[in-house]
Design an enzyme around this catalytic site. Structure first.
Site, PDB file in Angstrom:
ATOM      1  N   GLU A 176       2.034  -5.513  10.371  1.00 50.24           N
ATOM      2  CA  GLU A 176       0.838  -4.391  10.715  1.00 50.24           C
ATOM      3  C   GLU A 176       1.327  -3.613  11.641  1.00 50.24           C
ATOM      4  O   GLU A 176       1.373  -3.779  13.388  1.00 50.24           O
ATOM      5  CB  GLU A 176      -0.107  -4.774  10.990  1.00 50.24           C
ATOM      6  CG  GLU A 176      -1.526  -4.109  11.355  1.00 50.24           C
ATOM      7  CD  GLU A 176      -1.973  -3.091   9.255  1.00 50.24           C
ATOM      8  OE1 GLU A 176      -2.066  -2.562   9.071  1.00 50.24           O
ATOM      9  OE2 GLU A 176      -2.056  -4.364   8.421  1.00 50.24           O
ATOM     10  N   HIS A 184       0.753  -1.145  -0.192  1.00 49.45           N
ATOM     11  CA  HIS A 184      -0.346   0.522  -0.305  1.00 49.45           C
ATOM     12  C   HIS A 184       0.946   1.394   0.041  1.00 49.45           C
ATOM     13  O   HIS A 184       1.523   1.083   1.112  1.00 49.45           O
ATOM     14  CB  HIS A 184      -0.903   0.089   1.022  1.00 49.45           C
ATOM     15  CG  HIS A 184      -1.733  -1.155   1.085  1.00 49.45           C
ATOM     16  ND1 HIS A 184      -2.321  -2.338   2.172  1.00 49.45           N
ATOM     17  CD2 HIS A 184      -2.485  -1.791   0.036  1.00 49.45           C
ATOM     18  CE1 HIS A 184      -2.735  -3.021   2.266  1.00 49.45           C
ATOM     19  NE2 HIS A 184      -3.132  -2.807   0.806  1.00 49.45           N
TER      20      HIS A 184
END
Lengths: 331, 331
Positions: free
Chosen positions: B182, B22
């Site tokens: 994450e 991303h």
């Protein structure tokens, strides 16, 4: 005029509340949508002496949840940009800025709305800030004082960009008075309930103050700490790729408005080295690590703090206006 | 096999560390750039027994600081998407996912890299999370245990999406083993130094563990709390405009992995009303108010927590492999 005699200023019959000037700053987007719903519902019953224009400034950017489509709308309201040529293939926001100037302005003209309150968010830990181009606009400073009193738990600052009316570039500069109401920290593209509520309450207090002012209330004087922007500092960058090579130092991150002294840590490079502040004057940092400013080459801004004496004010009455007119006639 | 006899698993000679899957999740973007610089500098001296492939997964989205150009790259690695038709006007990320599958895969094939560690950020207050498709991949669970031990001050959780290998859709599913690493909270488009450093240290510990594993170390068993995703909850929305009509409730915001009980507050509408959790089972919320999930219709996800017993492991030796081969021959 005696020392404590209030300064008499024109009433503010027309106010604009704008959100979505940056389409991914969601407190203002959702607040404006909510206000528009309220207005539709209350239109019939509550015309009132105050006209409030509620504007979703950049509908296309809001729809796409982006800051802007082609160029930053909130840099399009300088005299030069508003009056420059408009070729056929103009950026979307150049066209839009003229429409907004027609609706809320014309900037600098008698027909402009009396006050523009433009709603913004920042990823920086700035609490609630007013951002304005004047440190002697008693209307804006009195509204700020009012919010400070009404919202004592909210960290609140008044930021001053020392730019002439003509060169001022943001949407709020179109009104006779105006300021950006900035709330953070909040990631762009996210709405956090506490920020939304603070903005809603803040806007309500702004409108309440204007109603009181218009009804003839006298507001006593006082002092406001004004942070005047002095300079901006960019991230360290690679000379070839122009990529940043460091992040804001952990000791500085989130410490907006805490005095930065010479040799305090400023950045930490991605290889782990600390870089310090090389300025000679202690200054107040703000907009620390604001997401939208990476592309503008700004890691943080620095301000000088100054205490400004704000005089008592009240709205001009009809007699004041006639007296003022008569005295002008006499001159 | 005795209870304490380590499970023997194939070595992991090829590891991929990916960032920028991303393009606006900046910890991984800048860490991968830094690792690439290091690799270039060390190439000559340090071939070593471990091959580390460092990949900036979505260069175009990274360059524009956007999550993706046409479609979310991290949803493009299911068997169906990787093997579907590719028309001429395919979305950028569909083409890109095949290139990445050729580089790191093929998914499910013998030629795939042994481990993919894909770096991500979230706006949610999730600390450091592993996200994986299996709750019995001893490699991933042992690496997680190692990081927990090495980084005791970092809140750390193991999230399990119960999806088959074939249907799994993210880049890390291309490796023989894989997980997303994450870190949050962090606004997309912003790099915060503490998150960057945590990710850098975390990746270093991942690679250290793999080197120890490959060299034949025995890792003792233990337990890991695994959060298995059960369901997702969308924001309340206007039935006509589909706009959200509420934000995550202030009592829930930032309380990822704190047990949510029936009738606990969930949302606060923009007109000020609290809405509560109507489920019958207490569950653990995560990805609360993640920026990128507004468009996916997810305000938060809910998980069930379960303690998983992880056996001791060690790498297969050449003798193990021959013995295993011989015993297969005998069968």
């Amino acid at each position: 005029m005696e020392v404590d005699e209030p300064v008499r200023l024109p009433r503010l019959p027309r106010v604009a509340v704008c959100g979505g000037t940056h389409g991914n700053e969601l407190s203002g987007v959702y607040l404006v949508r909510e206000l528009l719903k309220d207005l539709r519902e209350k239109d019939a019953e509550d015309g009132g002496p105050l006209s409030v224009l509620v504007v979703l400034s950049n509908p296309r950017a809001t729809q796409q949840c982006r800051r802007y489509i082609d160029v930053d709308l909130n840099r399009c309201f300088s005299h030069a940009t508003l009056n420059g040529p408009v070729p056929d293939a103009s950026p979307y926001e150049i066209i839009l800025s003229r429409k907004l100037n027609a609706l809320l302005g014309p900037k600098g003209g008698q027909g402009a709305v009396d006050l523009v309150c433009d709603l913004h968010n920042t990823t920086a830990n700035m609490g609630l800030c007013f951002i304005a181009y004047s440190d002697s606009d008693w209307i804006c400073l009195h509204i700020f004082k009012h919010l400070q009193r009404q919202m004592p738990d909210m960290p609140m600052r008044f930021i001053h960009y020392d730019v002439s009316k003509k060169e001022s570039y943001s949407l709020d500069s179109v009104g006779k008075h105006g300021f950006a109401l900035e709330i953070g920290p909040q990631p762009h593209g996210v709405v956090r309930s506490t920020n939304y509520t603070a903005m809603k309450v803040g806007v309500q207090h702004v409108l309440d103050w204007v109603r009181h002012f218009n009804s003839g209330s006298v507001f006593e004087g006082g002092f406001v700490d004004v942070f005047t922007m002095v300079k901006k500092i960019d991230y360290p960058r690679d000379s070839q790729t122009h990529n940043i090579t460091a992040a804001v130092h952990p000791h500085l991150q989130d410490r907006d408005f805490c005095l930065l002294r010479p040799e305090d840590p400023l950045f930490q490079t991605f290889s782990g080295e600390a870089l310090t502040y090389k300025g000679s004057e202690p200054l107040y940092p703000f907009f620390i690590n604001e997401c939208a400013y990476y592309e503008k080459g700004v890691a943080l801004s620095l301000a000088r703090k100054r205490r400004v004496a704000v005089p008592p004010i009240r709205a001009q009455t009809e007699e004041d206006k006639q007296a003022s007119f008569a005295s002008e006639e006499e001159e």
